[in-house]
Design a protein around this motif. Structure first.
Motif, PDB file in Angstrom:
ATOM      1  N   ARG A  49       3.389  13.358   0.159  1.00 49.54           N
ATOM      2  CA  ARG A  49       4.406  13.140  -0.868  1.00 49.54           C
ATOM      3  C   ARG A  49       4.069  11.919  -1.719  1.00 49.54           C
ATOM      4  NH1 ARG A  49      10.530  14.971   0.535  1.00 49.54           N
ATOM      5  NH2 ARG A  49      10.034  17.002   1.461  1.00 49.54           N
ATOM      6  N   HIS A  50       4.852  11.737  -2.780  1.00 47.09           N
ATOM      7  CA  HIS A  50       4.724  10.570  -3.644  1.00 47.09           C
ATOM      8  C   HIS A  50       5.946   9.673  -3.465  1.00 47.09           C
ATOM      9  CE1 HIS A  50       1.892  13.009  -6.451  1.00 47.09           C
ATOM     10  NE2 HIS A  50       1.207  12.298  -5.577  1.00 47.09           N
ATOM     11  N   SER A  51       5.692   8.392  -3.345  1.00 49.25           N
ATOM     12  CA  SER A  51       6.763   7.424  -3.167  1.00 49.25           C
ATOM     13  C   SER A  51       7.557   7.252  -4.463  1.00 49.25           C
ATOM     14  CB  SER A  51       6.177   6.075  -2.751  1.00 49.25           C
ATOM     15  OG  SER A  51       7.174   5.073  -2.775  1.00 49.25           O
ATOM     16  N   PRO A  52       8.860   6.952  -4.354  1.00 50.24           N
ATOM     17  CA  PRO A  52       9.628   6.607  -5.550  1.00 50.24           C
ATOM     18  C   PRO A  52       9.436   5.162  -5.986  1.00 50.24           C
ATOM     19  CG  PRO A  52      11.074   6.559  -3.650  1.00 50.24           C
ATOM     20  CD  PRO A  52       9.712   7.032  -3.150  1.00 50.24           C
ATOM     21  N   GLY A  53       8.614   4.376  -5.276  1.00 55.52           N
ATOM     22  CA  GLY A  53       8.395   2.982  -5.647  1.00 55.52           C
ATOM     23  C   GLY A  53       7.117   2.460  -5.016  1.00 55.52           C
ATOM     24  N   SER A  54       6.519   1.455  -5.620  1.00 58.12           N
ATOM     25  CA  SER A  54       5.232   0.949  -5.141  1.00 58.12           C
ATOM     26  C   SER A  54       5.370  -0.257  -4.224  1.00 58.12           C
ATOM     27  CB  SER A  54       4.341   0.572  -6.335  1.00 58.12           C
ATOM     28  OG  SER A  54       4.934  -0.478  -7.089  1.00 58.12           O
ATOM     29  N   PHE A  55       6.598  -0.667  -3.917  1.00 67.01           N
ATOM     30  CA  PHE A  55       6.810  -1.732  -2.940  1.00 67.01           C
ATOM     31  C   PHE A  55       8.163  -1.522  -2.286  1.00 67.01           C
ATOM     32  CE2 PHE A  55       8.822  -3.303  -6.709  1.00 67.01           C
ATOM     33  CZ  PHE A  55       9.758  -4.251  -6.349  1.00 67.01           C
ATOM     34  N   THR A  56       8.429  -2.295  -1.251  1.00 67.55           N
ATOM     35  CA  THR A  56       9.547  -2.007  -0.349  1.00 67.55           C
ATOM     36  C   THR A  56      10.894  -1.940  -1.041  1.00 67.55           C
ATOM     37  OG1 THR A  56       8.369  -2.989   1.516  1.00 67.55           O
ATOM     38  CG2 THR A  56      10.766  -2.817   1.713  1.00 67.55           C
ATOM     39  N   TYR A  57      11.217  -2.937  -1.844  1.00 70.14           N
ATOM     40  CA  TYR A  57      12.559  -2.977  -2.423  1.00 70.14           C
ATOM     41  C   TYR A  57      12.801  -1.778  -3.335  1.00 70.14           C
ATOM     42  CZ  TYR A  57      16.816  -4.522  -4.645  1.00 70.14           C
ATOM     43  OH  TYR A  57      18.103  -4.583  -5.101  1.00 70.14           O
ATOM     44  N   ALA A  58      11.855  -1.526  -4.237  1.00 73.42           N
ATOM     45  CA  ALA A  58      12.030  -0.422  -5.176  1.00 73.42           C
ATOM     46  C   ALA A  58      12.126   0.916  -4.450  1.00 73.42           C
ATOM     47  CB  ALA A  58      10.860  -0.404  -6.158  1.00 73.42           C
ATOM     48  N   ALA A  59      11.252   1.139  -3.477  1.00 74.99           N
ATOM     49  CA  ALA A  59      11.244   2.409  -2.767  1.00 74.99           C
ATOM     50  C   ALA A  59      12.527   2.607  -1.963  1.00 74.99           C
ATOM     51  CB  ALA A  59      10.031   2.485  -1.848  1.00 74.99           C
ATOM     52  N   ALA A 180       5.691  -3.149  11.457  1.00 76.48           N
ATOM     53  CA  ALA A 180       4.413  -3.367  12.156  1.00 76.48           C
ATOM     54  C   ALA A 180       3.192  -3.083  11.292  1.00 76.48           C
ATOM     55  CB  ALA A 180       4.362  -2.501  13.415  1.00 76.48           C
ATOM     56  N   LEU A 181       3.262  -2.116  10.375  1.00 76.80           N
ATOM     57  CA  LEU A 181       2.097  -1.772   9.553  1.00 76.80           C
ATOM     58  C   LEU A 181       1.855  -2.780   8.436  1.00 76.80           C
ATOM     59  CD1 LEU A 181       0.389   0.945   9.923  1.00 76.80           C
ATOM     60  CD2 LEU A 181       2.558   0.874  11.127  1.00 76.80           C
ATOM     61  N   HIS A 182       2.910  -3.467   8.028  1.00 70.51           N
ATOM     62  CA  HIS A 182       2.781  -4.411   6.919  1.00 70.51           C
ATOM     63  C   HIS A 182       1.890  -5.581   7.329  1.00 70.51           C
ATOM     64  CE1 HIS A 182       3.949  -7.246   3.755  1.00 70.51           C
ATOM     65  NE2 HIS A 182       4.489  -6.225   3.105  1.00 70.51           N
ATOM     66  N   GLN A 183       1.146  -6.107   6.358  1.00 77.02           N
ATOM     67  CA  GLN A 183       0.306  -7.266   6.690  1.00 77.02           C
ATOM     68  C   GLN A 183       1.181  -8.448   7.130  1.00 77.02           C
ATOM     69  OE1 GLN A 183       0.509  -5.948   3.552  1.00 77.02           O
ATOM     70  NE2 GLN A 183       0.694  -7.560   2.058  1.00 77.02           N
ATOM     71  N   CYS A 229       8.970   8.574   7.456  1.00 73.40           N
ATOM     72  CA  CYS A 229       8.159   8.544   6.249  1.00 73.40           C
ATOM     73  C   CYS A 229       7.704   7.112   5.981  1.00 73.40           C
ATOM     74  CB  CYS A 229       8.929   9.088   5.043  1.00 73.40           C
ATOM     75  SG  CYS A 229      10.381   8.116   4.544  1.00 73.40           S
ATOM     76  N   SER A 230       6.869   6.983   4.981  1.00 74.36           N
ATOM     77  CA  SER A 230       6.478   5.670   4.490  1.00 74.36           C
ATOM     78  C   SER A 230       7.220   5.389   3.193  1.00 74.36           C
ATOM     79  CB  SER A 230       4.969   5.626   4.247  1.00 74.36           C
ATOM     80  OG  SER A 230       4.582   4.412   3.648  1.00 74.36           O
ATOM     81  N   ASP A 231       7.441   4.125   2.904  1.00 76.76           N
ATOM     82  CA  ASP A 231       8.032   3.774   1.617  1.00 76.76           C
ATOM     83  C   ASP A 231       6.962   3.649   0.536  1.00 76.76           C
ATOM     84  OD1 ASP A 231       6.983   1.518   2.865  1.00 76.76           O
ATOM     85  OD2 ASP A 231       8.557   0.172   2.189  1.00 76.76           O
ATOM     86  N   HIS A 232       5.772   3.244   0.917  1.00 74.93           N
ATOM     87  CA  HIS A 232       4.628   3.106   0.011  1.00 74.93           C
ATOM     88  C   HIS A 232       3.402   2.845   0.870  1.00 74.93           C
ATOM     89  CE1 HIS A 232       4.481  -1.238   0.729  1.00 74.93           C
ATOM     90  NE2 HIS A 232       5.798  -1.210   0.640  1.00 74.93           N
ATOM     91  N   GLY A 233       2.222   2.967   0.286  1.00 78.57           N
ATOM     92  CA  GLY A 233       1.005   2.616   0.999  1.00 78.57           C
ATOM     93  C   GLY A 233       0.529   1.228   0.614  1.00 78.57           C
ATOM     94  N   THR A 234      -0.715   0.947   0.921  1.00 77.00           N
ATOM     95  CA  THR A 234      -1.290  -0.349   0.567  1.00 77.00           C
ATOM     96  C   THR A 234      -2.797  -0.199   0.445  1.00 77.00           C
ATOM     97  OG1 THR A 234      -1.091  -2.720   1.052  1.00 77.00           O
ATOM     98  CG2 THR A 234      -1.732  -1.283   2.884  1.00 77.00           C
ATOM     99  N   ALA A 235      -3.414  -1.082  -0.317  1.00 74.41           N
ATOM    100  CA  ALA A 235      -4.859  -1.002  -0.566  1.00 74.41           C
ATOM    101  C   ALA A 235      -5.598  -2.039   0.257  1.00 74.41           C
ATOM    102  CB  ALA A 235      -5.147  -1.213  -2.049  1.00 74.41           C
ATOM    103  N   TYR A 236      -6.781  -1.661   0.725  1.00 73.29           N
ATOM    104  CA  TYR A 236      -7.666  -2.562   1.465  1.00 73.29           C
ATOM    105  C   TYR A 236      -9.014  -2.659   0.749  1.00 73.29           C
ATOM    106  CZ  TYR A 236      -4.328  -2.427   5.324  1.00 73.29           C
ATOM    107  OH  TYR A 236      -3.187  -2.540   6.108  1.00 73.29           O
ATOM    108  N   GLY A 237      -8.974  -2.894  -0.549  1.00 81.94           N
ATOM    109  CA  GLY A 237     -10.189  -3.079  -1.320  1.00 81.94           C
ATOM    110  C   GLY A 237     -10.613  -1.891  -2.151  1.00 81.94           C
ATOM    111  N   VAL A 242      -6.169  -4.903  -3.557  1.00 83.27           N
ATOM    112  CA  VAL A 242      -5.686  -5.276  -2.225  1.00 83.27           C
ATOM    113  C   VAL A 242      -4.174  -5.392  -2.304  1.00 83.27           C
ATOM    114  CG1 VAL A 242      -5.686  -7.026  -0.413  1.00 83.27           C
ATOM    115  CG2 VAL A 242      -7.812  -6.501  -1.625  1.00 83.27           C
ATOM    116  N   GLY A 243      -3.467  -4.789  -1.335  1.00 78.38           N
ATOM    117  CA  GLY A 243      -2.012  -4.883  -1.296  1.00 78.38           C
ATOM    118  C   GLY A 243      -1.337  -3.722  -2.001  1.00 78.38           C
ATOM    119  N   HIS A 244      -0.101  -3.941  -2.434  1.00 79.40           N
ATOM    120  CA  HIS A 244       0.680  -2.896  -3.087  1.00 79.40           C
ATOM    121  C   HIS A 244       1.439  -3.500  -4.274  1.00 79.40           C
ATOM    122  CE1 HIS A 244       2.423  -4.243   0.814  1.00 79.40           C
ATOM    123  NE2 HIS A 244       3.501  -4.487   0.092  1.00 79.40           N
TER     124      HIS A 244
END
Length: 267
Positions: A49-59, A180-183, A229-237, A242-244
Motif C-alpha cells: 500500500r501507499h502511506s497517507p503521509g511521509s512521517f509519523t504525525y502526518a500519517a 522499535a523499528l524507528h531509529q 501496518c506501517s505509517d511510513h518507511g525510511t531510507a538507508y542510503g 537517509v530517513g523519512h
C-alpha cells in the motif's frame, strides 16, 4: 470489501502501527520464514500500500481520520471507516461512517473505550504537539521505556496494554504505535553500531517474537478486527537519501495486513 457495519459494536478493534517499517524488508522476511507469528495471520502475505503521509504525525493524523494506507494500484478504494463528509468517493456500502472529527471520537460515540499506547515522540505528551494525537483517545499512555531508545520498548508497551485493557467489559479500540523499528534500531542486531537495512530487519523480528501477546489480549472477550501496518518507511542510503519525511519509494510504500482474530485462537 469487509462490511464494517457488522463489525462495529460486535468486535474489539486493534490497530498496530509499526512505525517506520518498510514494505520491501518485511515482505522479504515473511517470504524467508523469519516472521512466524505474523505469518499465521497473513497467510497471503502483506498487502502493498501507499502511506497517507511521509512521517509519523502526518500519517497518523490521516489514519485516525479514517484514511488508512491506500492499496498500491488504481482505485477507487472503498474505506473501512469514514467521517461523514458530503461527496466522499471512497465511502461505500460497507464503510462504517462516523459523525465525529476523528475515528477514536466516532468509536467512543457508539460505546467503545479508546486507548492509545504511544511509542515515538509524537505520542510522548511532553509538549503540545506530542499531546495532539494521544488527546483523541479516552486513555493514553507513554513513558520513556516505550520510546525509540529502549531495546525492550515493545514488551513494555504490551505490558501497559495488558494492564489497561484486560478487565474492560465494553468494546475496546486499542492503538499501539510500535517504536522499535524507528531509529536507533542497531541494538537489535548483535555487533552492529549503526542503523541499516539489516538492523531494521532484526528489529522487526523482535516485534514478531512478542506481537502474539497483543493478539491474545484482544481476543480474551470477543472477536477482534486487527490491522497491522506501517505509517511510513525510511531510507538507508537509497539514491543518497537517509530517513523519512521525503518523497522516496521506500518511504511511501508500506505493508498492510487486516484480519479477524477469534476468541481462543491465541493462547
Amino acid at each position: 470489501m469487509r462490511d464494517m457495519r457488522a463489525i462495529i459494536g460486535t468486535h474489539d478493534l486493534l490497530l498496530i502501527t509499526i512505525d517506520t517499517l518498510r514494505y520491501d524488508v518485511t515482505a522479504e522476511l515473511l517470504d524467508q520464514g523469519r516472521l512466524p507469528t505474523l505469518a499465521r495471520v497473513l497467510p497471503g502475505g502483506w498487502e502493498r500500500r501507499h502511506s497517507p503521509g511521509s512521517f509519523t504525525y502526518a500519517a497518523h493524523a490521516a489514519i485516525l481520520a479514517g484514511f488508512l494506507p491506500t492499496p498500491a494500484e488504481p482505485g477507487p478504494h472503498p474505506r473501512l471507516f469514514a467521517a461523514a463528509f458530503p461527496g466522499s468517493e471512497t465511502t461505500a456500502a460497507g464503510t462504517w461512517v462516523f459523525d465525529a472529527g476523528d475515528l477514536p471520537g466516532g468509536l467512543a460515540g457508539v460505546g467503545y473505550h479508546t486507548v492509545c499506547v504511544g511509542g515515538v515522540g509524537f505520542f510522548n505528551k511532553l509538549t503540545p504537539l506530542g499531546t495532539a494525537l494521544p488527546s483523541m483517545f479516552a486513555e493514553s499512555h507513554w513513558q520513556p521505556s516505550y520510546g525509540v531508545t529502549s531495546p525492550t520498548s515493545f514488551e513494555e508497551q504490551i505490558a501497559c496494554a495488558e494492564r489497561v485493557v484486560h478487565d474492560r467489559a465494553e468494546p475496546v479500540f486499542l492503538l499501539v504505535n510500535v517504536s522499535a523499528l524507528h531509529q536507533p534500531n542497531y541494538f537489535y542486531l548483535p555487533g552492529a553500531t549503526d542503523d541499516s537495512r539489516a538492523t531494521h530487519a532484526a528489529a522487526l523480528e523482535y516485534v514478531d517474537r512478542h506481537i502474539g501477546r497483543l493478539f491474545a489480549l484482544m481476543t480474551a472477550r470477543r472477536p477482534c478486527l486487527a490491522i497491522v501496518c506501517s505509517d511510513h518507511g525510511t531510507a538507508y542510503g537509497e539514491d543518497g537519501y537517509v530517513g523519512h519525511r521525503i518523497g522516496h519509494e521506500v518511504v511511501w510504500t508500506v505493508p498492510y495486513g487486516e484480519f479477524v482474530l477469534q476468541p481462543g485462537e491465541w493462547p
